[in-house]
Design an enzyme around this catalytic site. Structure first.
Site, PDB file in Angstrom:
ATOM      1  N   LYS A  14       0.831  -1.218   0.000  1.00 45.24           N
ATOM      2  CA  LYS A  14       0.000   0.000   0.000  1.00 45.24           C
ATOM      3  C   LYS A  14       0.862   1.263   0.000  1.00 45.24           C
ATOM      4  O   LYS A  14       0.622   2.192  -0.774  1.00 45.24           O
ATOM      5  CB  LYS A  14      -0.918   0.044   1.243  1.00 45.24           C
ATOM      6  N   ARG A  89      -8.988   1.045   9.621  1.00 43.00           N
ATOM      7  CA  ARG A  89      -8.658  -0.342   9.985  1.00 43.00           C
ATOM      8  C   ARG A  89      -9.727  -0.971  10.862  1.00 43.00           C
ATOM      9  O   ARG A  89      -9.578  -2.142  11.249  1.00 43.00           O
ATOM     10  CB  ARG A  89      -7.335  -0.361  10.744  1.00 43.00           C
ATOM     11  N   ARG A 128      11.720  -6.308   4.371  1.00 39.97           N
ATOM     12  CA  ARG A 128      11.678  -4.858   4.611  1.00 39.97           C
ATOM     13  C   ARG A 128      12.351  -4.523   5.934  1.00 39.97           C
ATOM     14  O   ARG A 128      13.001  -3.504   6.083  1.00 39.97           O
ATOM     15  CB  ARG A 128      10.218  -4.391   4.610  1.00 39.97           C
ATOM     16  N   ARG A 134      12.215  -1.042  11.762  1.00 44.78           N
ATOM     17  CA  ARG A 134      10.960  -1.096  12.530  1.00 44.78           C
ATOM     18  C   ARG A 134      10.943  -2.368  13.362  1.00 44.78           C
ATOM     19  O   ARG A 134      11.073  -3.464  12.814  1.00 44.78           O
ATOM     20  CB  ARG A 134       9.757  -1.116  11.572  1.00 44.78           C
ATOM     21  N   ARG A 146       0.017  -9.121  13.508  1.00 44.31           N
ATOM     22  CA  ARG A 146      -0.530  -8.041  12.668  1.00 44.31           C
ATOM     23  C   ARG A 146      -1.479  -8.622  11.616  1.00 44.31           C
ATOM     24  O   ARG A 146      -2.510  -8.021  11.299  1.00 44.31           O
ATOM     25  CB  ARG A 146       0.613  -7.256  12.008  1.00 44.31           C
TER      26      ARG A 146
HETATM   27  P1  AMP Z   1       1.382   0.338   9.185  1.00 48.86           P
HETATM   28  O1  AMP Z   1       2.588   1.161   8.935  1.00 48.86           O
HETATM   29  O2  AMP Z   1       0.180   0.811   8.425  1.00 48.86           O
HETATM   30  O3  AMP Z   1       1.626  -1.143   9.009  1.00 48.86           O
HETATM   31  O4  AMP Z   1       1.001   0.532  10.737  1.00 48.86           O
HETATM   32  C1  AMP Z   1       1.916   0.173  11.746  1.00 48.86           C
HETATM   33  C2  AMP Z   1       1.179   0.119  13.081  1.00 48.86           C
HETATM   34  O5  AMP Z   1       0.621   1.403  13.386  1.00 48.86           O
HETATM   35  C3  AMP Z   1       0.001  -0.844  13.140  1.00 48.86           C
HETATM   36  O6  AMP Z   1       0.404  -2.175  13.422  1.00 48.86           O
HETATM   37  C4  AMP Z   1      -0.822  -0.234  14.284  1.00 48.86           C
HETATM   38  O7  AMP Z   1      -0.233  -0.524  15.542  1.00 48.86           O
HETATM   39  C5  AMP Z   1      -0.637   1.260  14.034  1.00 48.86           C
HETATM   40  N1  AMP Z   1      -1.684   1.803  13.128  1.00 48.86           N
HETATM   41  C6  AMP Z   1      -1.501   2.324  11.880  1.00 48.86           C
HETATM   42  N2  AMP Z   1      -2.669   2.711  11.350  1.00 48.86           N
HETATM   43  C7  AMP Z   1      -3.629   2.427  12.269  1.00 48.86           C
HETATM   44  C8  AMP Z   1      -5.038   2.561  12.293  1.00 48.86           C
HETATM   45  N3  AMP Z   1      -5.730   3.070  11.248  1.00 48.86           N
HETATM   46  N4  AMP Z   1      -5.692   2.168  13.417  1.00 48.86           N
HETATM   47  C9  AMP Z   1      -5.026   1.666  14.477  1.00 48.86           C
HETATM   48  N5  AMP Z   1      -3.702   1.470  14.511  1.00 48.86           N
HETATM   49  C10 AMP Z   1      -2.992   1.854  13.415  1.00 48.86           C
END
Ligand code: AMP
Length: 191
Positions: A14, A89, A128, A134, A146
């Site tokens: 994404k 989400r 990654r 991270r 996740r």
């Molecule tokens: P991402 O970079 O999108 O994979 O997000 C990394 C982490 O950020 C996720 O595993 C959640 O802990 C948090 N996070 C990101 N976006 C959201 C969201 N829309 N709602 C809740 N937690 C989020």
């Protein structure tokens, strides 16, 4: 005006695609994951709040996430539209987004889901993790969590938008360019 939700499990591409799509269509790219990481790296109260959830691969609570997203949307009142990456989400987040856009007499144009199987996701995220630094990309059990959180809490968002016929699915396996072309074909049909 295009308001696009780029949907899919963690590691489905994404973020990579959103950056190029935002450039091509003149849209504002909002990644809630990036916003949380920015807050965390600056040790802000919001970052500290998010940290414990992110480290476990759990979702940050809706109130926190929705408030942050709202601030970001309101910071761009004159935009041509948005690409939402990693948001919504949960169904509560989707409803909040719909209400926010309705206030601006806009709506979600489409949700495009990138489909990638679990084993490919784990391999991609671990790869990654070698460069992303991270913590949540470097531990297979967190990555699997996740994916579980995605299946449990996030896939209902697809069904929520499917009710209004706004969902599309794309094969998320292939070269970055091929996937970009698949996305472009869907988006060009929107306007
Ligand atoms: P991402 O970079 O999108 O994979 O997000 C990394 C982490 O950020 C996720 O595993 C959640 O802990 C948090 N996070 C990101 N976006 C959201 C969201 N829309 N709602 C809740 N937690 C989020």
């Amino acid at each position: 005006m295009i308001n696009l939700i780029l949907f899919g499990p963690p590691g489905s591409g994404k973020g990579t695609q959103a950056v190029t799509l935002a450039e091509k269509y003149g849209l504002i790219h909002i990644s809630t994951g990036d916003l949380f990481r920015y807050e965390m790296s600056n040790d802000t109260p919001l970052g500290l709040q998010a940290k414990s959830y992110m480290q476990k691969g759990e979702l940050v609570p809706d109130e926190v996430t929705i408030g942050m997203l709202r601030n970001k949307v309101e910071a761009h009142p004159k935009s041509n539209g948005f690409i939402f990456d990693g948001f919504p989400r949960t169904v509560a987040q989707a409803k909040a987004l719909d209400a926010m856009l309705t206030d601006k007499t806009q709506e979600v144009s489409a949700l495009i889901a990138l489909e990638v199987d679990d084993d490919e996701i784990v391999a991609r995220i671990l790869n990654r993790g070698k460069t992303s630094s991270r913590a949540d990309d470097n531990d297979e059990s967190i990555i699997r969590n996740r994916i579980n959180v995605y299946n449990r809490e996030t896939t209902p968002v697809f069904d929520y938008y499917a009710q209004t016929g706004k969902t599309k699915r794309i094969n998320g396996i292939g070269s970055i360019e091929d996937i970009f072309d698949r996305l472009r074909q869907e988006i060009d049909q929107l306007s």
